[in-house]
Write a protein that holds these residues in place. Structure first.
Motif, PDB file in Angstrom:
ATOM      1  N   VAL A 143       5.243  -0.579   4.223  1.00  0.00           N
ATOM      2  CA  VAL A 143       4.229  -1.047   5.176  1.00  0.00           C
ATOM      3  C   VAL A 143       4.369  -2.547   5.388  1.00  0.00           C
ATOM      4  CG1 VAL A 143       1.750  -1.332   5.564  1.00  0.00           C
ATOM      5  CG2 VAL A 143       2.615   0.811   4.604  1.00  0.00           C
ATOM      6  N   ALA A 144       4.544  -3.277   4.289  1.00  0.00           N
ATOM      7  CA  ALA A 144       4.685  -4.732   4.361  1.00  0.00           C
ATOM      8  C   ALA A 144       5.894  -5.136   5.194  1.00  0.00           C
ATOM      9  CB  ALA A 144       4.800  -5.305   2.948  1.00  0.00           C
ATOM     10  N   ARG A 195      -1.501   1.784   5.505  1.00  0.00           N
ATOM     11  CA  ARG A 195      -1.998   0.815   4.527  1.00  0.00           C
ATOM     12  C   ARG A 195      -3.357   1.256   3.966  1.00  0.00           C
ATOM     13  NH1 ARG A 195      -2.093  -5.448   5.936  1.00  0.00           N
ATOM     14  NH2 ARG A 195      -3.227  -4.715   7.774  1.00  0.00           N
ATOM     15  N   VAL A 245       1.985  -7.643  -3.266  1.00  0.00           N
ATOM     16  CA  VAL A 245       2.190  -6.198  -3.377  1.00  0.00           C
ATOM     17  C   VAL A 245       3.237  -5.907  -4.446  1.00  0.00           C
ATOM     18  CG1 VAL A 245       2.843  -4.087  -2.156  1.00  0.00           C
ATOM     19  CG2 VAL A 245       1.601  -5.885  -0.947  1.00  0.00           C
ATOM     20  N   GLY A 264       0.070   8.868   2.761  1.00  0.00           N
ATOM     21  CA  GLY A 264       0.494   7.502   3.043  1.00  0.00           C
ATOM     22  C   GLY A 264       1.974   7.419   3.365  1.00  0.00           C
ATOM     23  N   TYR A 322       1.800   1.748  -4.164  1.00  0.00           N
ATOM     24  CA  TYR A 322       2.235   0.372  -3.932  1.00  0.00           C
ATOM     25  C   TYR A 322       3.686   0.311  -3.455  1.00  0.00           C
ATOM     26  CZ  TYR A 322      -2.105  -0.904  -6.247  1.00  0.00           C
ATOM     27  OH  TYR A 322      -3.429  -1.035  -6.574  1.00  0.00           O
ATOM     28  N   TYR A 333       4.771  -8.779   6.685  1.00  0.00           N
ATOM     29  CA  TYR A 333       4.051  -9.633   5.742  1.00  0.00           C
ATOM     30  C   TYR A 333       4.855 -10.904   5.475  1.00  0.00           C
ATOM     31  CZ  TYR A 333       0.819  -5.885   4.200  1.00  0.00           C
ATOM     32  OH  TYR A 333      -0.142  -4.914   4.109  1.00  0.00           O
ATOM     33  N   THR A 360      -2.813   4.273   1.614  1.00  0.00           N
ATOM     34  CA  THR A 360      -2.189   3.922   0.325  1.00  0.00           C
ATOM     35  C   THR A 360      -3.164   3.150  -0.559  1.00  0.00           C
ATOM     36  OG1 THR A 360      -1.176   1.953   1.335  1.00  0.00           O
ATOM     37  CG2 THR A 360       0.173   3.936   1.202  1.00  0.00           C
ATOM     38  N   GLU A 361      -4.031   2.358   0.035  1.00  0.00           N
ATOM     39  CA  GLU A 361      -5.054   1.675  -0.757  1.00  0.00           C
ATOM     40  C   GLU A 361      -5.999   2.693  -1.399  1.00  0.00           C
ATOM     41  OE1 GLU A 361      -6.776  -0.992   2.060  1.00  0.00           O
ATOM     42  OE2 GLU A 361      -5.213  -2.523   1.816  1.00  0.00           O
ATOM     43  N   THR A 386       4.986   2.561  -1.535  1.00  0.00           N
ATOM     44  CA  THR A 386       4.838   2.865  -0.108  1.00  0.00           C
ATOM     45  C   THR A 386       4.339   1.639   0.646  1.00  0.00           C
ATOM     46  OG1 THR A 386       4.327   5.165  -0.677  1.00  0.00           O
ATOM     47  CG2 THR A 386       3.793   4.453   1.557  1.00  0.00           C
ATOM     48  N   GLN A 387       3.463   0.868   0.022  1.00  0.00           N
ATOM     49  CA  GLN A 387       2.972  -0.351   0.670  1.00  0.00           C
ATOM     50  C   GLN A 387       4.082  -1.372   0.906  1.00  0.00           C
ATOM     51  OE1 GLN A 387      -0.563  -2.283  -0.802  1.00  0.00           O
ATOM     52  NE2 GLN A 387      -1.652  -0.344  -1.073  1.00  0.00           N
TER      53      GLN A 387
END
Length: 368
Positions: A187-188, A164, A201, A138, A181, A193, A167-168, A183-184
């Motif tokens: 992503v966000a 995403r 997140v 991720g 999270y 986002y 990472t999920e 790492t998310q």
């Protein structure tokens, strides 16, 4: 053409830092020719030569570097898997090691397109349920998005959408691990986002690691003016986290990172780095450094940023005290934002040495 760009970059760098080198008032730095008797010599302080600086990490992690060398030499992913499996989920070390493995694979792929980083692909294929491999994958995708595509392009978004999903999956494989999270959060930021979606997140992160410095740095980027917040929102996020931080936490240094994110490209005010806002943020970071555990894995990150600010503020002795703790490893902001982190770091280090000696300092007077 390469030499032209080098000369342009050198000219811009001297334009920013030149006043420190050319300053001739009492206590300042006097320019001398290299090799002259009065020239400052960083090697006299035991500092590492520019070409020997390690750009992979902000500070020493001998176990990680050994495993990285083995993985890259043999292309065998198993030592990396074992190291992450043995690394606790409740601290900063796991996050840094995931970043390091992902960065190594990403740089390999950049240097050898289609071939580099094969060990990570094999890792995922042979052990799809390995939580460490999923976390590294991720982070690898996030780094690839920024390295290979321009923010906002279709390719950029496609890679981050894949990140995403990975990472999920990583979060399901390791329920208590905050790293997927964190790492998310990147992503966000890249996918834009909204604030409410980002906060969802962020809640997953702080439920698992409320004092995680790396997570706060990742979230701070989102709240900065150049992404999805503002100078005021970033400052509020940083100062609130610092105010709530327990004694010994490096979160007290977060406001300095917020200031750094909003330093103008061209500083027009002569004493900008001596203003009350900057001085307060520097003092908070110095307090955090002095209060933190000596083995705090995020300590080097704060020290590197302090070097940048202390040199710009002509606080030479304080800069030298930080330099002796981090010299040899330069894989940290602000140096990594340069095309040549070792060269950027060395310029600031040499200025610190020159300023320190111009004010009466010497190798004998510098405590280790």
């Amino acid at each position: 053409m390469d030499i032209l760009w080098f000369l342009i970059a050198l000219g811009l760098l001297f334009g920013v830092l030149g006043p420190y080198v050319m300053r001739r008032r009492g206590g300042g730095i006097r320019q001398v020719a290299p090799g002259a008797p009065d020239a400052a010599d960083p090697e006299a302080y035991g500092f590492v030569r520019q070409e020997d600086q390690d750009v992979r990490l902000p500070g020493a992690d001998d176990e990680l570097l050994h495993v990285l060398d083995v993985v890259q030499a043999t292309q065998d992913w198993k030592p990396a898997s074992r190291l992450l499996a043995a690394t606790g989920k409740d601290g900063e070390v796991r996050w840094q090691r995931v970043q390091a493995f992902a960065g190594a694979a990403s740089l390999e792929l950049q240097e050898r397109p289609g071939v580099g980083g094969a060990w990570l692909r094999t890792w995922r294929a042979e052990a799809p349920k390995d939580a460490g491999g999923a976390a590294v994958h991720g982070e690898f995708l996030v780094q690839q998005a920024w390295r290979s595509s321009a923010a906002g392009t279709d390719d950029f978004r496609i890679i981050l959408e894949e990140a995403r999903k990975v990472t999920e999956e990583a979060a399901l494989l390791a329920p208590g691990d905050p790293v997927p999270y964190i790492t998310q959060l990147a992503v966000a930021r890249g996918l834009g986002y909204g604030h409410e979606q980002f906060d969802q997140v962020w809640a997953q992160v702080i439920d698992r690691a409320p004092q995680h410095m790396g997570a706060h740095l990742a979230a701070l980027h989102y709240w900065c003016e150049k992404w999805h917040g503002s100078r005021e929102e970033a400052d509020h996020f940083a100062t609130t986290a610092a105010a709530r931080a327990p004694h010994g936490s490096l979160l007290a240094a977060l406001p300095l990172f917020a200031v750094y994110e909003h330093v103008p490209d061209m500083v027009m005010v002569q004493d900008f780095f001596r203003t009350a806002v900057v001085a307060k943020a520097m003092d908070g970071a110095l307090y955090a450094v002095h209060s933190a555990r000596p083995d705090d894995p995020m300590l080097a990150h704060v020290r590197h940023l302090l070097v940048w600010f202390l040199v710009r503020g002509e606080r030479w002795a304080e800069a030298m005290h930080q330099l002796v703790k981090v010299d040899g490893h330069v894989g940290a902001v602000p140096w990594t934002l340069s095309g040549d982190p070792a060269a950027e770091f060395t310029v600031f280090r040499n200025l610190a040495v020159a300023g320190y000696e111009a004010n009466g300092g010497s190798p004998a007077t510098l405590p280790r």
